[in-house]
Design an enzyme around this catalytic site. Structure first.
Site, PDB file in Angstrom:
ATOM      1  N   ASP A 245       3.282   4.591  -3.859  1.00  0.00           N
ATOM      2  CA  ASP A 245       4.423   3.609  -4.181  1.00  0.00           C
ATOM      3  C   ASP A 245       4.158   2.213  -4.683  1.00  0.00           C
ATOM      4  O   ASP A 245       4.625   1.457  -5.390  1.00  0.00           O
ATOM      5  CB  ASP A 245       5.054   3.364  -2.566  1.00  0.00           C
ATOM      6  CG  ASP A 245       4.223   2.726  -1.734  1.00  0.00           C
ATOM      7  OD1 ASP A 245       3.021   2.545  -1.959  1.00  0.00           O
ATOM      8  OD2 ASP A 245       4.750   2.293  -0.594  1.00  0.00           O
ATOM      9  N   HIS A 246       2.576   1.859  -4.599  1.00  0.00           N
ATOM     10  CA  HIS A 246       2.267   0.558  -4.901  1.00  0.00           C
ATOM     11  C   HIS A 246       2.077   0.478  -6.487  1.00  0.00           C
ATOM     12  O   HIS A 246       2.550  -0.153  -7.283  1.00  0.00           O
ATOM     13  CB  HIS A 246       1.013   0.259  -4.245  1.00  0.00           C
ATOM     14  CG  HIS A 246       1.177  -0.487  -2.984  1.00  0.00           C
ATOM     15  ND1 HIS A 246       2.001   0.373  -1.881  1.00  0.00           N
ATOM     16  CD2 HIS A 246       0.979  -1.758  -2.404  1.00  0.00           C
ATOM     17  CE1 HIS A 246       1.906  -0.489  -0.982  1.00  0.00           C
ATOM     18  NE2 HIS A 246       1.336  -1.848  -1.186  1.00  0.00           N
TER      19      HIS A 246
ATOM     20  N   ASP B 100      -1.580  -0.461   5.453  1.00  0.00           N
ATOM     21  CA  ASP B 100      -0.885  -1.652   4.768  1.00  0.00           C
ATOM     22  C   ASP B 100      -0.438  -2.665   5.934  1.00  0.00           C
ATOM     23  O   ASP B 100      -0.022  -2.236   6.813  1.00  0.00           O
ATOM     24  CB  ASP B 100       0.317  -0.763   4.166  1.00  0.00           C
ATOM     25  CG  ASP B 100       0.948  -1.949   3.246  1.00  0.00           C
ATOM     26  OD1 ASP B 100       0.703  -1.959   1.967  1.00  0.00           O
ATOM     27  OD2 ASP B 100       1.726  -2.772   3.538  1.00  0.00           O
TER      28      ASP B 100
ATOM     29  N   ARG C 184       6.149 -12.186   0.489  1.00  0.00           N
ATOM     30  CA  ARG C 184       5.189 -13.059   0.352  1.00  0.00           C
ATOM     31  C   ARG C 184       5.314 -13.706  -0.841  1.00  0.00           C
ATOM     32  O   ARG C 184       5.723 -12.996  -2.108  1.00  0.00           O
ATOM     33  CB  ARG C 184       3.597 -12.040   0.108  1.00  0.00           C
ATOM     34  CG  ARG C 184       3.466 -11.389   1.321  1.00  0.00           C
ATOM     35  CD  ARG C 184       2.306 -11.034   1.434  1.00  0.00           C
ATOM     36  NE  ARG C 184       1.659 -10.458   2.929  1.00  0.00           N
ATOM     37  CZ  ARG C 184       1.215  -9.153   3.142  1.00  0.00           C
ATOM     38  NH1 ARG C 184       0.625  -8.520   2.337  1.00  0.00           N
ATOM     39  NH2 ARG C 184       0.770  -9.346   4.495  1.00  0.00           N
TER      40      ARG C 184
ATOM     41  N   SER D 184      -2.674  -9.073   3.118  1.00  0.00           N
ATOM     42  CA  SER D 184      -2.660  -7.876   2.845  1.00  0.00           C
ATOM     43  C   SER D 184      -3.826  -7.124   3.826  1.00  0.00           C
ATOM     44  O   SER D 184      -4.658  -7.910   4.011  1.00  0.00           O
ATOM     45  CB  SER D 184      -3.264  -7.686   1.308  1.00  0.00           C
ATOM     46  OG  SER D 184      -3.683  -6.250   1.466  1.00  0.00           O
TER      47      SER D 184
ATOM     48  N   ARG E 239      -5.642  -4.980   2.570  1.00  0.00           N
ATOM     49  CA  ARG E 239      -6.639  -4.242   1.511  1.00  0.00           C
ATOM     50  C   ARG E 239      -8.143  -4.376   1.797  1.00  0.00           C
ATOM     51  O   ARG E 239      -8.483  -5.674   1.921  1.00  0.00           O
ATOM     52  CB  ARG E 239      -6.339  -4.762  -0.096  1.00  0.00           C
ATOM     53  CG  ARG E 239      -6.595  -6.247  -0.102  1.00  0.00           C
ATOM     54  CD  ARG E 239      -5.998  -6.635  -1.607  1.00  0.00           C
ATOM     55  NE  ARG E 239      -4.560  -6.524  -1.510  1.00  0.00           N
ATOM     56  CZ  ARG E 239      -3.619  -7.340  -2.267  1.00  0.00           C
ATOM     57  NH1 ARG E 239      -4.196  -8.425  -2.935  1.00  0.00           N
ATOM     58  NH2 ARG E 239      -2.250  -7.534  -2.107  1.00  0.00           N
TER      59      ARG E 239
HETATM   60  C1  MIC Z   1       0.666  -6.272  -0.082  1.00  0.00           C
HETATM   61  O1  MIC Z   1       1.826  -6.413   0.264  1.00  0.00           O
HETATM   62  O2  MIC Z   1      -0.116  -7.144  -0.062  1.00  0.00           O
HETATM   63  C2  MIC Z   1       0.237  -4.967  -0.105  1.00  0.00           C
HETATM   64  C3  MIC Z   1      -0.147  -4.677  -1.361  1.00  0.00           C
HETATM   65  O3  MIC Z   1       1.294  -3.977   0.234  1.00  0.00           O
HETATM   66  C4  MIC Z   1      -1.081  -4.771   0.746  1.00  0.00           C
HETATM   67  C5  MIC Z   1      -1.729  -3.445   0.652  1.00  0.00           C
HETATM   68  C6  MIC Z   1      -2.971  -3.462  -0.516  1.00  0.00           C
HETATM   69  O4  MIC Z   1      -3.207  -4.478  -0.962  1.00  0.00           O
HETATM   70  O5  MIC Z   1      -2.939  -2.450  -1.209  1.00  0.00           O
HETATM   71  C7  MIC Z   1      -0.791  -4.798   2.307  1.00  0.00           C
HETATM   72  O6  MIC Z   1       0.096  -5.591   2.645  1.00  0.00           O
HETATM   73  O7  MIC Z   1      -1.452  -4.364   3.054  1.00  0.00           O
HETATM   74 FE1  SF4 Z   2       4.744  -2.971  -1.397  1.00  0.00          FE
HETATM   75 FE2  SF4 Z   2       3.341  -4.585   0.300  1.00  0.00          FE
HETATM   76 FE3  SF4 Z   2       5.500  -5.612  -1.351  1.00  0.00          FE
HETATM   77 FE4  SF4 Z   2       5.897  -4.214   0.748  1.00  0.00          FE
HETATM   78  S1  SF4 Z   2       4.946  -6.124   0.647  1.00  0.00           S
HETATM   79  S2  SF4 Z   2       6.849  -3.750  -1.152  1.00  0.00           S
HETATM   80  S3  SF4 Z   2       4.195  -2.648   0.965  1.00  0.00           S
HETATM   81  S4  SF4 Z   2       3.415  -4.511  -2.206  1.00  0.00           S
END
Ligand code: MIC
Ligand code: SF4
Length: 637
Positions: free
Chosen positions: A64-65, A119, A379, A534, A536
């Protein structure tokens, strides 16, 4: 003595440890989820553990990302994930099906179950009454291998809701209110458990909005009771059999209580560049809006988008404002289409994006130069939208719809009558057939890789004495988006650590990667709440690849701290916070690592400054993991 909901679920899953705040506990994980951006690494790590099949009740691998499939890297990752899921026994969700957290809520989340996801917004499942937590990919891989998940037993905060939302206030405003009250580090080491008569006034998707964005408080997770509202939601999903009641005992105790009178809330907005810079929408009236983006795992449910459609129906969005909508799942999309609401959205001038994360992680949809972007996301970190100077404001879906119509923020007092809270139909259309179930025996499935999928690196054990240079000195609240930026180009390198490492701190300090390499061993110095945001693990793994051996900070965010341990990086804390000021960037530091004891102090020799005291808050096991050079080595040993 009675128990609260969190304690009940912890007690039912406790493998080791005592249920006392601050103690290390290990919990059995019933379910896991991974997504593509963290999942390639998690599945490579799972593969390296040599376990033939996942040992959880359910593991789902979502894509999905990054669904753009620009060039071979990203589609190769998708194929790897699809074949790895079949081989190792996970359900696979293909790109375009929806956002992992929304899909999990609709199709798989179970009250009272534990869920670990790679995540940070995995706590979305708390809206269903799951104990759902975010973790690094390696921690999730270990959970898939059947290992319990270790964490610090959190303090439990009761958030007592009374009254009901009025006017244009929505669930998003509840969590924005809490963020304004507590800040982005106010939830560290805590679970937010919702209670009180106001709970019954909120639908499951509303609850999920709140638990989702509890991640921005730095919380371990957030959770709601499972009640008749939960049951009705599950019935609509054709899953009533998954329902069970979940409530705190009448004499349950909590470590803290916060009261919120829902009827006193008004539409709120988090201003750039932190989710806790909260102010009433009315205060921003007159501020021109260049872009509106509606969607993300926080606010992309049927209920959210139906309200947006109701606001936009028969009206035209401001032509100078770019408006996009990303539904959270194909179920949501299908229901909007069936009810003619898609027409309302499209006819208003809004554009429809795929059911995916999209602009939330900078996959296109960047604002204009210096633009104001109003988003229903969770965010608004600097640079995350894909431009250096974009100013992102976080709001509810109805506030976003109003901004789209007016092309500026306006006072909610002039918005008229708000749309009613949408009811889920008796039976929502199932998209269950779109998930690919694994074969009963996947052992003959070939896991297909592309050239961008680079084999895992093995790190050496911790040296007795670490000589390292301060490769960067940072302030407070540094996010993992600062450390390891996302966006289409960089995220395509998530399965290629040597390549992605070139981008570490790229948007903060362009020379970082070269300097860290040249230094050999590095130490990062930071202020409060280092590594928030995140999950990550690349924000730990890529610096480790560049030689970073320790992080010395005033405080650390939970998931990032765990990721540092997982990759053998020492998380150290200042004993005297003011010592932060005395360490210059570039300084040579000697860490007598052999003398480290769990939770003990260690003197750091800083050339030109003298000795400063650092402490660690590592458990005995965590210290062993770091000494082994990381969790993968530790498990292999
Ligand atoms: C995000 O919202 O920052 C993400 C992208 O979903 C990350 C995961 C990622 O960096 O792949 C998260 O929230 O953990
Ligand atoms: Fe995707 Fe992270 Fe954004 Fe949620 S916060 S929509 S999991 S990138």
């Amino acid at each position: 003595m009675g128990m609260n909901i969190t304690q009940k679920i912890v007690a039912a899953h406790l493998v080791s440890g005592r249920m006392e705040p601050g103690a290390e506990i290990a919990l059995r994980m019933d379910q896991t989820l991974t997504q593509d951006a963290t999942g390639t690494m998690a599945w490579l790590q799972f593969e390296a553990m040599g376990v033939p099949r996942v040992k959880t009740d359910l593991s789902v691998s979502y894509v999905d990302h990054n669904t753009l499939q620009m060039g071979f890297r990203n589609p190769d990752d998708h194929r790897f994930l699809r074949t790895a899921a079949a081989r190792f026994g996970a359900v696979f969700s293909a790109p375009g099906t929806g956002i992992c957290h929304q899909l999990h809520l609709e199709n798989f989340a179970v009250p009272g179950a534990t869920l670990l996801g790679s995540d940070s917004h995995t706590p979305t499942g708390g809206g269903m009454g799951s104990l759902a937590m975010g973790a690094g990919g390696l921690s999730v891989a270990l959970a898939m291998a059947g290992q319990p998940y270790s964490l610090t037993m959190p303090r439990i905060v009761r958030v007592r809701l009374t009254g009901r939302l009025t006017g244009w206030a929505t669930a998003k405003d509840i969590i924005l209110h809490l963020l304004g009250l507590l800040t982005v580090k106010g939830g560290v080491g805590k679970v937010f458990e919702y209670a009180g008569p106001g709970v019954a006034t909120l639908g499951v998707p509303d609850r999920a909005t709140i638990t989702n964005m509890g991640a921005e408080l730095g919380a371990t997770t957030s959770i709601f009771p499972s009640d008749d509202v939960t049951r009705a939601f599950l019935r609509a999903q054709g899953r009533e059999q998954d329902w069970r009641e979940l409530a705190a005992d009448a004499d349950a105790t909590y470590d803290e209580t916060i009261d919120i009178d829902l009827s006193a809330l008004e539409p709120l907005v988090a201003q750039p560049h932190m989710p806790d810079r909260v102010t009433p929408v009315a205060k921003l009236a007159g501020l021109k809006v260049d872009q509106v983006a509606i969607g993300s795992c926080t606010n992309s449910s049927y209920a959210d988008l139906k309200r947006v459609a109701r606001v936009l129906a028969g009206r035209r969005t401001c032509p100078a404002t770019d408006v996009s909508i990303s539904p959270g799942s194909k179920q949501v999309l299908r229901m909007l289409a069936a009810e003619g609401l898609l027409t309302d959205l499209l006819d208003s001038g809004a554009r429809l994006l795929e059911c995916a994360c999209g602009p939330c992680i900078g996959m296109g949809g960047s604002p204009v130069s210096g633009g104001v972007s109003v988003r229903t996301f969770n965010r608004n970190f600097e640079g995350r939208s894909g431009t250096r100077d974009g100013k992102v404001y976080l709001v509810s879906p109805v506030t976003a719809a109003q901004a789209a119509l007016h092309g500026e923020f306006t006072d909610p007092a002039g918005w008229g009558t708000p749309p009613a809270q949408p009811e889920l139909p008796e039976r929502a259309p199932s998209i269950r057939h779109l998930f690919v179930d694994p074969p009963a025996d996947g052992s003959s499935v070939e896991v297909l890789r592309g050239p961008n999928i680079v084999a895992l690196e093995t790190f050496p054990p911790l040296d007795d004495t670490v000589e390292a240079a301060v490769v960067i000195k940072l302030g407070d609240n540094i996010t993992t988006d600062h450390i390891m930026p996302a966006g289409a180009e960089i995220t395509a390198l998530r399965s290629n650590v040597p390549a992605i490492a070139e981008h570490v701190f790229g948007r903060v300090d362009a020379g970082f990667a070269a300097r860290a390499r040249a230094a050999g061993n590095g130490i990062i110095v930071a202020g409060e709440n280092y590594g928030q945001g995140s999950s990550r693990e690349h924000a730990a793994l890529a610096p480790r690849h560049l030689g970073v051996r320790a992080v010395l900070a005033r405080s650390l965010a939970r998931i990032h701290r765990a990721n540092l341990v997982n990759f053998g990086i020492l998380p150290l804390l200042f004993v005297r916070p003011e010592d932060y000021d005395s360490i210059p960037a570039g300084a040579a530091v000697t860490i007598p690592a052999a003398t480290l004891t769990p939770g003990g102090e260690v003197p750091l020799r800083v050339r030109g400054v003298g000795d400063i005291a650092a402490r660690n808050d590592l458990s005995p096991k965590e210290l062993e993991i770091i000494r082994a050079g990381g969790l993968l080595n530790y498990v292999r040993n």
